[in-house]
Design an enzyme around this catalytic site. Structure first.
Site, PDB file in Angstrom:
ATOM      1  N   ASP A 365      -8.021   2.230   0.602  1.00  0.00           N
ATOM      2  CA  ASP A 365      -7.156   1.707   1.706  1.00  0.00           C
ATOM      3  C   ASP A 365      -7.753   2.094   3.115  1.00  0.00           C
ATOM      4  O   ASP A 365      -8.480   3.154   3.274  1.00  0.00           O
ATOM      5  CB  ASP A 365      -5.824   2.723   1.794  1.00  0.00           C
ATOM      6  CG  ASP A 365      -4.696   2.260   2.489  1.00  0.00           C
ATOM      7  OD1 ASP A 365      -3.776   1.503   1.942  1.00  0.00           O
ATOM      8  OD2 ASP A 365      -4.603   2.247   3.609  1.00  0.00           O
ATOM      9  N   CYS A 440       3.994  -9.469  -0.126  1.00  0.00           N
ATOM     10  CA  CYS A 440       5.127  -9.257   0.713  1.00  0.00           C
ATOM     11  C   CYS A 440       5.538 -10.402   1.656  1.00  0.00           C
ATOM     12  O   CYS A 440       6.611 -10.192   2.570  1.00  0.00           O
ATOM     13  CB  CYS A 440       5.433  -7.797   1.276  1.00  0.00           C
ATOM     14  SG  CYS A 440       3.985  -7.302   2.320  1.00  0.00           S
TER      15      CYS A 440
HETATM   16  N1  SAH Z   1      -0.060  -0.413  -2.714  1.00  0.00           N
HETATM   17  C1  SAH Z   1       0.659   0.350  -1.755  1.00  0.00           C
HETATM   18  C2  SAH Z   1       0.860   0.175  -0.601  1.00  0.00           C
HETATM   19  C3  SAH Z   1       0.870  -1.245   0.203  1.00  0.00           C
HETATM   20  S1  SAH Z   1       1.134  -1.565   1.776  1.00  0.00           S
HETATM   21  C4  SAH Z   1       2.144   0.643  -2.356  1.00  0.00           C
HETATM   22  O1  SAH Z   1       2.702  -0.039  -3.065  1.00  0.00           O
HETATM   23  O2  SAH Z   1       2.830   1.530  -1.592  1.00  0.00           O
HETATM   24  C5  SAH Z   1      -0.494  -2.239   2.342  1.00  0.00           C
HETATM   25  C6  SAH Z   1      -1.464  -1.009   2.509  1.00  0.00           C
HETATM   26  O3  SAH Z   1      -2.728  -1.804   2.790  1.00  0.00           O
HETATM   27  C7  SAH Z   1      -1.204   0.032   3.679  1.00  0.00           C
HETATM   28  O4  SAH Z   1      -1.388   1.246   3.003  1.00  0.00           O
HETATM   29  C8  SAH Z   1      -2.219  -0.326   4.475  1.00  0.00           C
HETATM   30  O5  SAH Z   1      -2.876   0.679   5.187  1.00  0.00           O
HETATM   31  C9  SAH Z   1      -3.315  -0.916   3.752  1.00  0.00           C
HETATM   32  N2  SAH Z   1      -4.415  -1.911   4.379  1.00  0.00           N
HETATM   33  C10 SAH Z   1      -4.357  -2.686   5.345  1.00  0.00           C
HETATM   34  N3  SAH Z   1      -5.124  -3.478   5.745  1.00  0.00           N
HETATM   35  C11 SAH Z   1      -6.149  -3.208   4.764  1.00  0.00           C
HETATM   36  C12 SAH Z   1      -7.586  -3.646   4.319  1.00  0.00           C
HETATM   37  N4  SAH Z   1      -8.076  -4.575   5.209  1.00  0.00           N
HETATM   38  N5  SAH Z   1      -8.106  -3.085   3.354  1.00  0.00           N
HETATM   39  C13 SAH Z   1      -7.429  -2.033   2.546  1.00  0.00           C
HETATM   40  N6  SAH Z   1      -6.142  -1.725   2.815  1.00  0.00           N
HETATM   41  C14 SAH Z   1      -5.485  -2.049   3.960  1.00  0.00           C
END
Ligand code: SAH
Length: 482
Positions: A365, A440
Site C-alpha cells: 500500500d 469500487c
Molecule cells: N484492500 C483494502 C483497502 C482498499 S482501499 C480494504 O479492503 O480495506 C485502496 C487502498 O489502495 C488504500 O489503502 C490506498 O492507500 C491504496 N493505494 C492507492 N493507490 C495505490 C497504489 N498506486 N499502489 C498501492 N496502493 C495504493
C-alpha cells in the site's frame, strides 16, 4: 461525489464528440434556466440521477426514477446536457418510497433512498452493464453479471460518522454534512444509514460542545477550534473511537469533555485529537494525539482481529465487508501451495483473511501507516506467512517478479481511479493463473477490462452492495487466464 459527476460528464462529452450530427442537433436546442417541460425518465445514470431526453438533449434529473413522468425544471445548461430538478411528479414509479432521512435529496450519500431496495440492487448491476457498454471490453455482451448481493436490513450499517462542526446563526452547534455543491452545512441529528452507536456518541459530543461552550470553527474567518468530529465503531467489539479535528492544539475544556463523554458512553475507549490548522477543505492534519484511553480500537472480521488507528482505512460497512471478502476468496479458490498478492492492501484485511488458505501472502500500500497496521495485524493474529511493504502496486509487483517471486494468485482492490497502466502491463506479462479484481468504480473497471481481456476471460462479475441508499457500487470480477 462531486468529482465523480464531473468525470462522468466529461467522459459522456467525449463519447458524444465522436458523433458530430448528434452534437449539432443537441446544440440547436434552445432552453433557458428555470424552463419547465414534461419529461419521461428512461433510466438511472451512474450517479443515481434520472436520465431523460428533451428534444434529444440529455437531461439529468436529480431524484427522478425510471418510467416516471415529471415536470422538469432546468437548473443547468451545458453544451451536451442539461441538469434539472423535479418541479412536479406527474406519474410516480411503483418503486418510489419515502426516504427515511428528510435531508436525503440535499446531501451526498443518500442518492437512492427514495428507491425501493430491490430496485437499488438491480440498479447496481445495471451500472456495471452501462460501464461495460461504454468501454466495450472483449466479449462484454457475454459476461455473466450476477444479481447484486444486498443486505437484509439496508440501514444502520455505516461504522464511521465524519461530521463537520459549525455554529448555527441561532448559536446552537451543528454536526453534519455539506449540501451538495455548496458549503452550507446540513445538521444531521439523525441518520438512518449510520450505526446507532455512532449517532448516539455524536449527539452526546454535540451537546457537550454546547454545554462546555467549546470554541467552534468558523470557516470564513478561519478561527475557532473544533472543525470536525469523527466517530468510528468497531462492530465486532462495540468499541468506539472519537477524534476531534481541531484548528490548533489548545483545547481548554478537554478534561471535562473527556470525563463527561466517558461517563455517558463507557464504550468510548479511545479519544484522539488531530490538529489541522490549514485553511483547507481537507479534513485531516498531520498530527494526531491521544487524549484519553488507547490509540486504537479493535475490530473483528472473519474471526481476525484488527487494530484501527484514527486514520486507518477500513471499509465502511463491516457486515458486507465479510461478504465481499468471501466472494473474493471464493473466486480465487486458493490452494495451500500458492502464493498470493493482495495489491492495495490497506490495513491487510483481505490478504490476512486469505493467509490460512495460501502458502505466502504479500501485500503493498502507498500509505506507510496502513502497512505498519497490516504488519501489526498479522502479528496480532499469529499469521506468519504474510508480509507487507510500502510502495505502489505498479512498482512493487514488477520488482517482486524480477526478484523471482512466484505469483500464483492476485487480488487487486484499487481506489476509484482503477489500475495504473504499469501494473496492468506487469499483470499481462506475468499472467498469474488466478486473478480477482475488486472494484469500487465500474467505470474504471470497464476501462481496465479492455486491456486485461487480452490475456484473461471474464467468468463473472458479482456486484456487492457495500453502501445501501447511495449510488456507490462495488464488484468482484473473476477471471480465467486464456
Ligand atoms: N484492500 C483494502 C483497502 C482498499 S482501499 C480494504 O479492503 O480495506 C485502496 C487502498 O489502495 C488504500 O489503502 C490506498 O492507500 C491504496 N493505494 C492507492 N493507490 C495505490 C497504489 N498506486 N499502489 C498501492 N496502493 C495504493
Amino acid at each position: 461525489m462531486k468529482t465523480t459527476q464531473t468525470n462522468q460528464y466529461h467522459s459522456r462529452n467525449n463519447s458524444q464528440n465522436h458523433r458530430p450530427n448528434q452534437r449539432r442537433q443537441q446544440q440547436d436546442v434552445q432552453v433557458e434556466m428555470g424552463q419547465r417541460f414534461p419529461l419521461t425518465i428512461k433510466r438511472l445514470g451512474i450517479n443515481g440521477e434520472g436520465i431523460g431526453y428533451f428534444k434529444r438533449k440529455l437531461v439529468f434529473v436529480q431524484g427522478a426514477l425510471p418510467n416516471e413522468v415529471v415536470v422538469a425544471e432546468v437548473t443547468g445548461i451545458k453544451p451536451n446536457f442539461l441538469t434539472a430538478k423535479v418541479h412536479r411528479l406527474k406519474t410516480p414509479s411503483p418503486d418510489r418510497v419515502t426516504p427515511r432521512d428528510a435531508y436525503a435529496g440535499e446531501v451526498g450519500g443518500f442518492e437512492l433512498e427514495h428507491l425501493a431496495y430491490p430496485a437499488q440492487l438491480e440498479f447496481k448491476r445495471d451500472v456495471v452493464r452501462q460501464s461495460l457498454e461504454k468501454y466495450q471490453p472483449k466479449g462484454f455482451r457475454n459476461y455473466l453479471l450476477k444479481p447484486t448481493i444486498g443486505m437484509t436490513d439496508p440501514y444502520g450499517y455505516r461504522n464511521k460518522a465524519q461530521f463537520q462542526i459549525r455554529r448555527a446563526t441561532d448559536g446552537h452547534v451543528m454536526a453534519g454534512l455539506y449540501q451538495e455543491r455548496s458549503h452550507k452545512l446540513v445538521d444531521l441529528e439523525t441518520c438512518s444509514v449510520q450505526m446507532p452507536a455512532t449517532m448516539a456518541v455524536m449527539r452526546t459530543v454535540v451537546n457537550l460542545l454546547e454545554e462546555l461552550d467549546v470554541s467552534i470553527y468558523n470557516e470564513k474567518k478561519h478561527s475557532g477550534l473544533v472543525r470536525t468530529v469523527v466517530v468510528r465503531v468497531a462492530a465486532g467489539t462495540d468499541e468506539v473511537q472519537v477524534v476531534f479535528v481541531t484548528n490548533g492544539t489548545n483545547f481548554p475544556q478537554q478534561a471535562d469533555m473527556i470525563d463527561r463523554l466517558q461517563t455517558a458512553h463507557p464504550e468510548v475507549v479511545s479519544i484522539m485529537q488531530n490538529v489541522n490548522s490549514e485553511r483547507t477543505s481537507l479534513i485531516w492534519g498531520d498530527d494526531t494525539y491521544l487524549l484519553a484511553g488507547k490509540p486504537q480500537i479493535r475490530e473483528v472480521l472473519n474471526d481476525l482481529q484488527f487494530n484501527l488507528s484514527a486514520r486507518a482505512f477500513l471499509q465502511l460497512n463491516p457486515y458486507q465487508t465479510v461478504t465481499l471478502y468471501a466472494e473474493a476468496l471464493k473466486a480465487l479458490d486458493l490452494s495451500p501451495d500458492e502464493n498470493v498478492v493482495d495489491a492495495y492492501s490497506g490495513v491487510g484485511t483481505i490478504g490476512l483473511s486469505m493467509a490460512h488458505a495460501a502458502k505466502e501472502v504479500r501485500g503493498m500500500d502507498v500509505i506507510d501507516d496502513a502497512v505498519k497496521d497490516a504488519r501489526e495485524n498479522a502479528a496480532l493474529n499469529d499469521i506468519t506467512n504474510a508480509t507487507y511493504e510500502t510502495g505502489t502496486a505498479e512498482t512493487l509487483l514488477p520488482k517482486w517478479l524480477d526478484e523471482g517471486f512466484e505469483l500464483d494468485a492476485l487480488v487487486v482492490d484499487p481506489p476509484r481511479t482503477g489500475l495504473d497502466d504499469q501494473l496492468i502491463r506487469a499483470i499481462l506479462a506475468s499472467k498469474p493463473k488466478k486473478f480477482v479484481y475488486i472494484s469500487c468504480n465500474p467505470s474504471t473497471l470497464a476501462r481496465d477490462l479492455v486491456k486485461l481481456t487480452r490475456q484473461y476471460r471474464v467468468d463473472y462479475i458479482q456486484s456487492v452492495d457495500m453502501m445501501p441508499q447511495t449510488a456507490r457500487c462495488e464488484a468482484v470480477v473473476k477471471f480465467t487466464r486464456i
